[in-house]
Design an enzyme around this catalytic site. Structure first.
Site: not given
Length: 280
Positions: A204, A59, A209
């Site tokens: 997650p 990262y 969503t």
């Protein structure tokens, strides 16, 4: 609101953490303003009781680890900074690199960047298909024997790979893609549950969503956000699940952590389980 270890789990049997962690990948430090806000977000997460933070050497080419050290070092007692090695990220590509000498080099660099004497959870970021898995796990085992890492984890593995790794050394965690809509890792989660291995779903909260559909309907009924409902579903799915939602917003950070107090009824859970789709 602060998190409580009452509903936590113990990684590797001896690292107790809360059930909601924080994924640091989205923290940025490329400008002074980005860095200052990222530091505030990391500190706020810990203030609210987050005691498991996930990062990786890939990262920002190690910059993410350095940012966390700047924000949180000296680390408060009980805070687990988990990192990963074995994958490089030049440009837009993600390339597995599991040569033993590379894994050792990257673990040493992570120790230096994080300013710690031991990495409590070091995860193989990806299995390198060009290197025997036994050699990759062997490199991590030697690092643990030397005291440089405490527990070994894996990322994006199959049940077969996990079982092979376990035949060589204890595995404390698995970090695979898993959320309400993407459940190809269901067999891996079930294996982890049987073996008491922490299952850390990355991504997650699937971006879609928040749009509409079953998750949004349940959220509206509960007076919650779709993201909170998605996280609450994961928390109820299995006691070994440790979601690590990431964000670059302090408001979203606080909203995400509130999912730990959201209670889903049997009806809510069943509706989400069947309505959101079990495959991507």
């Amino acid at each position: 609101m602060t998190l409580s270890k009452q509903a936590g789990l113990a990684i590797g049997g001896d690292l107790p953490v809360n059930r909601l962690g924080f994924g640091a990948m989205r923290l940025r430090g490329r400008t002074a303003g980005e860095r200052a806000e990222s530091i505030r977000i990391a500190r706020r997460a810990v203030e609210l009781g987050v005691d498991f933070v996930d990062t990786a050497d890939a990262y920002d080419l190690g910059g993410n680890e350095e940012l966390l050290a700047e924000a949180l070092h000296p680390y408060p007692p009980g805070l687990v900074i988990a990192t990963k090695g074995g994958q490089c990220h030049p440009g837009d590509d993600w390339i597995p690199l599991g040569r033993p000498e590379y894994l050792r080099q990257q673990a040493e660099l992570s120790l230096r960047r994080l300013r710690i004497p031991q990495i409590e959870l070091y995860q193989l970021h990806r299995v390198d298909p060009a290197v025997p898995l036994a050699d990759q796990i062997g490199a991590l085992t030697r690092l643990r024997e030397e005291g440089k890492i405490r527990h070994i984890g894996l990322s994006e593995v199959t049940v077969e790979q996990l079982a092979e790794a376990e035949s060589i050394t204890p595995i404390a965690s698995v970090q695979n893609l898993y959320n309400l809509e993407q459940r190809r890792s269901e067999p891996v989660l079930e294996y982890c549950e049987r073996r008491g291995i922490a299952f850390i779903p990355w991504l997650p909260i699937k971006p879609s969503t928040s749009a509409n559909g079953t998750t949004a309907q349940v959220a509206a009924r509960l007076g919650a956000t779709p993201a909170q409902v998605a996280l609450a579903w994961l928390l109820r799915r299995s006691p070994v699940v440790l979601p690590i939602p990431g964000t670059s917003s302090r408001r979203h950070l606080e909203e995400n952590l509130a999912a730990l107090t959201l209670s889903l009824s049997d009806q809510d859970y069943a509706e989400l389980d069947s309505g959101a789709g079990k495959h991507d």
